[in-house]
Design an enzyme around this catalytic site. Structure first.
Site, mmCIF file in Angstrom:
data_model
loop_
_atom_site.group_PDB
_atom_site.id
_atom_site.type_symbol
_atom_site.label_atom_id
_atom_site.label_comp_id
_atom_site.label_asym_id
_atom_site.label_seq_id
_atom_site.Cartn_x
_atom_site.Cartn_y
_atom_site.Cartn_z
ATOM 1 C CD GLN A 74 0.640 1.710 1.581
ATOM 2 O OE1 GLN A 74 1.198 2.061 2.631
ATOM 3 N NE2 GLN A 74 0.806 2.363 0.448
ATOM 4 C CE LYS A 96 0.240 8.032 1.285
ATOM 5 N NZ LYS A 96 0.092 9.163 2.192
ATOM 6 C CB THR A 97 3.223 13.426 1.112
ATOM 7 O OG1 THR A 97 2.680 12.365 1.911
ATOM 8 C CG2 THR A 97 3.121 14.735 1.886
ATOM 9 N NE ARG A 157 5.220 0.960 5.819
ATOM 10 C CZ ARG A 157 4.784 1.883 4.988
ATOM 11 N NH1 ARG A 157 4.896 3.158 5.285
ATOM 12 N NH2 ARG A 157 4.264 1.552 3.817
ATOM 13 C CG ASP A 206 -2.808 11.293 2.156
ATOM 14 O OD1 ASP A 206 -2.750 10.453 1.238
ATOM 15 O OD2 ASP A 206 -1.843 11.532 2.918
ATOM 16 C CD GLU A 207 -2.422 7.001 3.877
ATOM 17 O OE1 GLU A 207 -2.846 6.013 3.227
ATOM 18 O OE2 GLU A 207 -1.222 7.137 4.183
#
Length: 647
Positions: free
Chosen positions: A258, A32-33, A589, A227-228
């Protein structure tokens, strides 16, 4: 175009989208980044000025990484890296830092000093304790942390004190919160200070209530990225909407799976209702994971599929199958901790470094036994959560700076007026705060005047010299340096921390005298993740919440027992779907290997509890898991435990 190379079809579609609302649902490790940064580059390549682009994320670490990636892309892409086009950079920030900038730019409208103080959580807690007393209540009966939490929740929902007053009605607890909140706001106003929640609430109020301010920022930032988005609370969502102009050029990226911060106000409905809030939204799914093995992704999909309140997607990866997930059933927490250190030692015989290993837990208390085991085995480790800016000597220096710039800051005055010792005691301090200095003796009044002269000298330095030079002057002139030099090894260690602050301040020297404002803001908004020093070799120990946004080759997830993970609070069971999302975050993770552990018996608050393995363990297909057998040490420890139980 260079910036489209290496993108998969879904990523490319998101990057090439230019006009109108865009919702990118990005699974864990789906890049996504990469999408946001390449999309920014694509906008610039198509004529959007860099300064007209805003990107907002949640952590300083994420914002720093995004800035670096954007700058690197802009530097390397010859299509956009021309003097006539690249004269500025996009604005990349966290929500709170964005709020600070907007508030400082509009300080006159707010009716405060440009150098307003930002209360950290400790400052807020201390002030709330005083506010409870001022309201006529006993802080031992009405816990300050709980009252502050209630106020924080209301502010996060966009509710001001005046609005809450109309809502409290006859509710007993709500009226206690109201009285304490009222006293708390008086203390904030008296010190020309804002707390963390105000940075968002006041920003939203500025944008909502002042059309000319709103219009100015809408004109500046024509293309907005958030973002997020699943982690936004009500007031953050409002800020995002207020910044968007009639063209609705907003791109939000997030993942319902998430969303793990509803306990602090995050509203999963913000992302679920985005398409309704912004008609004609283009929605793109990013489902290819580039981080983890097929085994880890398969197990993660098994876990999250049980949740109902989510947008349907299914992560996949082209990575190898990888190793199976190891499951270990320990007798107790000692057994569990030494199993982990034993496995870490085995892993280190390969090519994996200490920095690529993380041990995750649901609750902070679990770290104690783990730390003991790592110390006993001589394995370097780092616990996430000990912040540089929370160290006493560092906070003292920052308080001097804040008080010099904002003389109304009573919190900072109380902290450093007698630090180091200068003969001004509590009684004198109380008289200063109450405006009764004339009751002090001539000798004491002289000391007060000397202190004020000192603060004026410091302010002069801060307003004329680069931050690092001003801080050097401060630590010498105040006597802090000499005081610590006279306190042996501990004093010298604390002095080294202050010298590190000077080194840090050099990074702000290029901003000139305004650099000190930026330093204070960054210090106030620092998070636990900012203290994760990758250059310091050591296994990383942290809560799953703290691990959000990080990744490691090897991840241990500990304490997988009913009541612990999924967690059960003192009053009620925590939201099951959020706990499942938290476990999903923990699994994703890991790049290469996951270890899952649980105990049969665990000591909590001095009492032993017999445990049932977490329900999450049964969600994972058994083909992804291999059960680990106890090693010799654990067998011996079991015997010791059983003998103790018989006594």
């Amino acid at each position: 175009m260079n910036h489209l190379e290496g993108l998969n079809p879904s990523q490319k579609k998101a990057v090439l989208h230019q006009n109108g609302p865009l919702l990118v649902l990005a699974g864990a490790g789906a890049g996504k980044t990469r999408v946001i940064t390449h999309r920014i580059l694509n906008l610039i390549a198509h004529g959007i000025a860099p300064q007209n682009i805003l990107a907002v994320t949640f952590t300083n670490k994420a914002a720093k990484e995004m800035k670096e990636r954007v700058f690197s892309l802009l530097q390397s892409d010859t299509a956009v890296n021309r003097p006539t086009r690249l004269r500025s950079l996009p604005y990349v920030s966290t929500f709170h830092a964005l709020g600070v900038d907007i508030m400082r730019e509009n300080f006159r409208t707010l009716g405060v000093s440009k150098y307003f103080t930002i209360f950290d959580r400790n400052d807020s807690l201390r002030s709330m304790k005083e506010a409870i007393k001022n309201a006529g209540y006993d802080p031992k009966q009405f816990e300050p942390r709980k009252i502050l939490g209630s106020v924080s929740k209301q502010k996060g929902n966009g509710v001001s004190l005046s609005t809450y007053e109309t809502q409290a009605g006859d509710d007993y607890y709500a009226n206690i919160v109201l009285e304490c909140w009222n006293q708390y706001e008086k203390l904030l106003r008296k010190e020309k200070a804002f707390d963390f929640d105000d940075l968002l609430l006041k920003t939203a109020e500025l944008l909502r209530e002042h059309e000319h301010i709103r219009a100015r920022y809408q004109k500046i930032w024509t293309h907005i990225h958030i973002d997020e988005y699943q982690d936004t609370n009500k007031v953050q969502n409002e800020i995002a909407k207020l910044l968007v102009d009639s063209n609705n050029n907003i791109c939000v990226v997030g993942d319902v799976d998430q969303c793990i911060y509803t306990w602090r106000g995050a509203r999963v409905d913000n992302i679920l209702s985005f398409e309704k809030d912004f008609p004609n939204t283009t929605t793109i799914l990013l489902e290819e994971n580039y981080r983890s093995t097929k085994t880890i992704i398969g197990a993660s999909n098994d876990v999250i599929a049980k949740n109902q309140n989510r947008q349907e997607k299914n992560l996949f990866t082209r990575n190898p199958d990888g190793e199976k997930i190891s499951l270990f059933s320990a007798y107790g927490e000692i057994d569990e901790a030494y199993y982990i250190t034993n496995k870490v030692q085995e892993i280190l015989k390969g090519n994996t470094s200490l920095n690529e290993i993380a041990v995750l837990y649901r609750a902070n208390f679990q770290s104690r036994m783990l730390e003991e085991a790592f110390l006993d085995e001589g394995i370097a480790y780092q616990v996430l959560g000990i912040r540089f800016f929370d160290r006493k000597e560092v906070k003292d220096v920052l308080s001097y700076i804040r008080l010099a710039l904002n003389p109304e800051s009573i919190t900072d005055l109380k902290r450093i007026i007698n630090e180091p010792k200068r003969g001004i005691g509590k009684v004198t301090l109380l008289r200063i705060v109450e405006g009764k200095e004339d009751e002090c003796s001539p000798a004491v009044r002289a000391k007060i005047e000397d202190f004020r002269s000192l603060m004026k000298e410091i302010r002069k330095q801060l307003e004329s010299e680069p931050p690092s030079e001003a801080i050097k002057f401060l630590i010498a002139k105040t006597g802090i340096e000499q005081s610590l030099q006279n306190k042996g090894e501990e004093g010298l260690e604390r002095l080294e921390n202050i010298k590190e602050l000077v080194s840090l301040a050099r990074k702000y020297d290029r901003l000139g005298t305004s650099g000190v404002e930026k330093l204070l803001t960054d210090a106030a908004l620092a998070t636990d993740q900012d203290e994760l020093q990758t250059e310091n070799e050591g296994v990383k120990l942290m809560t799953v919440h703290a691990a959000k946004g990080l990744e490691f080759d090897v991840v241990f997830v500990t304490g997988l027992e009913e009541g612990l993970f999924p967690h059960e609070g003192a009053e009620k069971k925590i939201d099951d779907e959020e706990e499942r999302r938290l476990f999903y975050v923990a699994l994703t993770r890991a790049r290469k290997k996951v270890f899952l552990t649980h105990t049969q018996v665990r000591t909590i608050y001095g009492a032993q509890h017999i445990n049932i393995p977490s329900e999450f363990l049964t969600d994972i297909d058994e083909n992804f898991v291999e059960t680990e057998q106890p090693f010799e040490t654990t067998q011996e420890e079991k015997t010791v435990y059983l003998d103790l139980d018989k006594l």
